[in-house]
Design an enzyme around this catalytic site. Structure first.
Site, short mmCIF file in Angstrom:
data_model
loop_
_atom_site.label_atom_id
_atom_site.label_comp_id
_atom_site.label_asym_id
_atom_site.label_seq_id
_atom_site.Cartn_x
_atom_site.Cartn_y
_atom_site.Cartn_z
N HIS A 76 30.03 23.29 -10.99
CA HIS A 76 30.61 23.94 -9.61
C HIS A 76 30.22 23.26 -8.16
CE1 HIS A 76 32.16 26.75 -12.55
NE2 HIS A 76 31.04 27.25 -13.04
N LYS A 102 31.66 38.55 -1.71
CA LYS A 102 32.93 38.33 -2.14
C LYS A 102 34.10 39.28 -2.62
CE LYS A 102 30.87 34.42 -4.86
NZ LYS A 102 31.14 33.18 -4.23
N GLU A 147 36.85 38.56 -12.64
CA GLU A 147 38.10 37.76 -12.15
C GLU A 147 38.78 37.32 -13.51
OE1 GLU A 147 37.65 34.63 -9.28
OE2 GLU A 147 37.29 36.05 -7.70
N ARG A 183 31.68 28.40 8.27
CA ARG A 183 31.07 27.11 9.21
C ARG A 183 31.59 25.97 8.93
NH1 ARG A 183 30.04 25.07 4.11
NH2 ARG A 183 29.33 26.58 2.54
P1 ADP Z 1 30.11 29.90 -4.88
O1 ADP Z 1 30.12 30.73 -3.65
O2 ADP Z 1 29.03 30.01 -5.90
O3 ADP Z 1 30.48 28.45 -4.69
P2 ADP Z 1 33.10 30.28 -5.86
O4 ADP Z 1 33.69 31.44 -6.03
O5 ADP Z 1 33.37 29.30 -4.38
O6 ADP Z 1 31.46 30.49 -6.15
O7 ADP Z 1 33.37 29.47 -7.05
C1 ADP Z 1 32.85 28.10 -7.33
C2 ADP Z 1 33.64 27.23 -8.28
O8 ADP Z 1 34.04 27.92 -9.31
C3 ADP Z 1 35.09 26.99 -7.78
O9 ADP Z 1 35.33 26.09 -7.07
C4 ADP Z 1 35.80 26.75 -9.44
O10 ADP Z 1 35.35 25.60 -9.91
C5 ADP Z 1 35.10 27.89 -10.18
N1 ADP Z 1 35.58 29.07 -10.16
C6 ADP Z 1 35.61 30.27 -9.40
N2 ADP Z 1 36.25 31.33 -9.66
C7 ADP Z 1 37.21 30.67 -10.76
C8 ADP Z 1 38.09 31.68 -11.63
N3 ADP Z 1 38.52 32.76 -11.42
N4 ADP Z 1 38.59 30.74 -12.56
C9 ADP Z 1 37.91 29.65 -12.72
N5 ADP Z 1 37.22 28.87 -12.31
C10 ADP Z 1 36.72 29.49 -11.08
#
Ligand code: ADP
Length: 614
Positions: A235, A116, A200, A297
């Site tokens: 999530h 990431k 973040e 993907r």
């Molecule tokens: P993963 O790779 O585990 O799926 P992501 O980075 O895609 O993780 O984040 C998964 C979920 O977490 C997102 O869809 C959102 O709901 C929540 N999320 C991620 N980053 C943030 C953020 N900065 N603030 C609030 N919610 C977040």
């Protein structure tokens, strides 16, 4: 076009890929584990190769076995589906090294987007807005705490190697930072073998917006518009839709252009998704949508994009992998109507969403115009404990968002699955939530209101009467109790609990011993009333009869034992459910015919209790 394709996956996505390959005249090869010997994808492929035992580490995650299967069957290409080896750059490289076609992006693109922090840096350099935060190498706790203060609380600590919603900690105030960091790092090291984190800004009212992009080997990249996947549970996506509610043309243009830039920055070939997080507190605005990560993907939720664009994304993948240019230019793509997808899972919302495994003795879906079911199982198939317990993706298309939503609701409400439990009723409730109807969903909605959505409904008198009408006529049932013959009301057991049912006048054409009741996606078993099974109620002569044909799984008392009212005597497994038979009153076990492991017929005398003092 490639002539043959091995699908290194299982379940609905393997079946989905086979469907398009067959239409294009491509020969398909399935791979399968022990547990999947009779799986739908094995039945549907032209050929199938057994690759190992049921656990994924011994089958679907073994790249070498899969390559060997491709070589043995002369498959020309490998499609990884999603999950498993789909984002494994090393496997993609070994496919290419073996002289086969990899239906996916270049291994270097997968690697660039794998972590990431590196992905965010790359995107930021390409001019794509990224979520504000710290994504550097310095992992000193005191330094990270200072960065968090600069970003401003609340913040989100994310494992750079994380995925599937794991390895994330939201921190509300500075005092909690050190502990959250340590726990996130521990989880990251244990789950991903990499303790590195980034920090973040935690976005309030977060909405999950993602853009489908596609690249070819001739340097073309297009987007196929956005999807909204904000309805999440822990999530994990629950319902997805396209387009995103409240997205105006200018915001769409900005987000989709950012996604195309992101794809171009990594020379992207094939299907990919750029995930963004939006601050939805004041509607969707271009300056409040930030890059989160890229999935290299095909996504689970790709059907909603197919439904609004009229394109087959698996066909696009196969054409691009064969060296053809993208089937459409950007100008030739447009949005038609609205589509929604719900993930129907074998899980029990009433029991904390525990997976529910077993045989799908009954599997039916409600029908609707514009409806589509992507599934990897069939009636009679097993939901195994080894894999993701998804039963199907239920998808509906409509002219408007509300039409798609209603149609999806009809399909889910009309589904009947037994004895495996599903989240169908939970999904029906989610679709009917006022915030969802209004298109005003943030990722925390289920966290706040999910408990009410998980409450099972109460079976209506009408649904019970219909089911009762298909059962053996009341007077033919041994031990059947008519409460008030004049009104035609009788007591039955609904999932083991007594329930009074107003009997319909007409008899059934094909009488059954038990009946399935379905309503709003919920499924129950209606069986004849037996006082022995009704939680120790009643009394009678102390005879403990088998309420249904089944198998004794445990006997908890011995002949001569003293038992008290309500005490468990034995457990019977029938219709894939466990039923405890209890003592109707205080007494002694004077007769015991039940043996653990034994099969019993309905009405068999299993035990007799003699009341104390008689
Ligand atoms: P993963 O790779 O585990 O799926 P992501 O980075 O895609 O993780 O984040 C998964 C979920 O977490 C997102 O869809 C959102 O709901 C929540 N999320 C991620 N980053 C943030 C953020 N900065 N603030 C609030 N919610 C977040």
């Amino acid at each position: 076009m490639i002539a043959s394709l091995l699908i290194a996956n299982r379940g609905e996505i393997a079946c989905r890929i086979i469907r398009t390959a067959r239409r294009l005249g491509v020969r398909t090869v399935a791979v399968y584990s022990d547990a999947d010997a009779k799986a739908l994808h094995v039945r549907e492929a032209d050929e199938a190769v057994h690759i190992g035992p049921s656990p994924t580490r011994e089958s679907y995650l073994l790249g070498d076995r899969i390559l060997a299967a491709a070589q043995a069957t002369g498959a020309q290409a490998i499609h990884p589906g999603y999950g498993f080896l789909s984002e494994n750059a090393q496997f993609a490289q070994s496919v290419l090294d073996a002289g086969l076609v990899w239906v996916g992006p270049r291994p270097s693109s997968i690697t660039a987007m794998g972590l990431k922090d590196a992905a965010k840096t790359l995107m930021s350099d390409a001019g794509v807005p990224v979520t504000p935060g710290y994504m550097g190498d310095n992992q000193d706790p005191a330094f990270l705490a200072r960065e968090s203060a600069k970003i401003g609380y609340p913040v989100l600590i994310k494992a750079v190697a994380g995925g599937g919603g794991k390895g994330m900690r939201m921190v509300e105030k500075a005092e909690d930072f050190a502990d959250a960091l340590a726990s996130c790092q521990r989880e990251a090291a244990a789950s991903f073998g990499n303790a590195h984190v980034l920090i973040e800004k935690y976005i309030l009212s977060p909405r999950h917006i993602e853009v489908q992009i596609f690249g070819d080997s001739h340097g073309n990249v297009v987007h196929l518009f956005e999807r909204d996947c904000s309805l999440q549970r822990r999530h994990q996506k629950v319902i997805e839709e396209a387009p995103a509610p409240g997205m105006d043309a200018a915001t769409r243009a900005a987000v989709c252009a950012a996604a195309v830039n992101a794809a171009k920055a990594v020379d992207y070939v094939g299907a990919g998704t750029i995930e963004f997080i939006a601050d939805g507190s004041a509607g969707l605005r271009a300056d409040r949508i930030w890059f989160m990560e890229m999935n290299t993907r095909l996504q689970v939720e790709h059907p909603v994009t197919e439904e609004i664009t009229g394109q087959d994304l698996v066909e696009w993948q196969l054409r691009v992998a064969s060296g053809e240019p993208l089937p459409r230019t950007q100008d030739e793509l447009s949005i038609n109507g609205w589509a929604m997808e719900a993930r129907l899972y074998a899980e029990d919302p009433a029991r904390g969403f525990l997976p529910s495994v077993g045989t799908l003795d009954l599997l039916q879906f409600g029908g609707s115009p514009g409806g589509r079911i992507d599934t990897g199982v069939y009636q009679g198939a097993e939901v195994s404990p080894y894999y993701d317990p998804m039963i199907a993706k239920v998808i509906a298309h409509g002219a408007t968002r509300d039409e798609a939503r209603r149609r999806l609701g009809v399909m889910l409400a009309g589904s009947a699955v037994w004895p495996v439990r599903t989240n169908a009723n939970f999904l029906v409730n989610a679709l009917a939530h006022p915030a969802f109807i209004a298109g005003n969903v943030d990722t925390g909605l289920i966290g706040r209101d999910g408990e009410a959505m998980a409450q099972p409904p109460i079976a209506s008198a009408g649904a019970l009467a219909r089911a009762a009408g298909s059962m053996v006529p009341a007077t033919d049932m041994p031990g059947f109790r008519l409460n008030a013959p004049a009104r035609g009301t009788a007591t039955f057991l609904l999932d083991g609990d007594p329930v009074d049912v107003a009997l319909p006048a007409a008899g059934a054409a094909a009488p059954a011993l038990t009946a399935i009741v379905t309503e709003a996606g919920q499924t129950w078993l209606l069986s004849p009333w037996r006082h022995e099974a009704s939680h120790g109620g009643g009394g009678g002569d102390g005879a403990i009869l088998s309420p249904m044909p089944g198998r004794i799984i445990s006997v908890d008392v011995a002949l001569g034992d003293t038992v008290s009212k309500g005490q468990k005597l034995l457990t019977l497994e029938a219709m894939k459910m466990e039923h405890s038979l209890t003592a109707p009153f205080d007494g002694t076990v004077v007769e015991l015919n039940a043996i653990a492991g034994g099969q019993v017929q309905v009405e068999a005398l299993l035990a007799r209790i003699e009341a104390t003092g008689e």
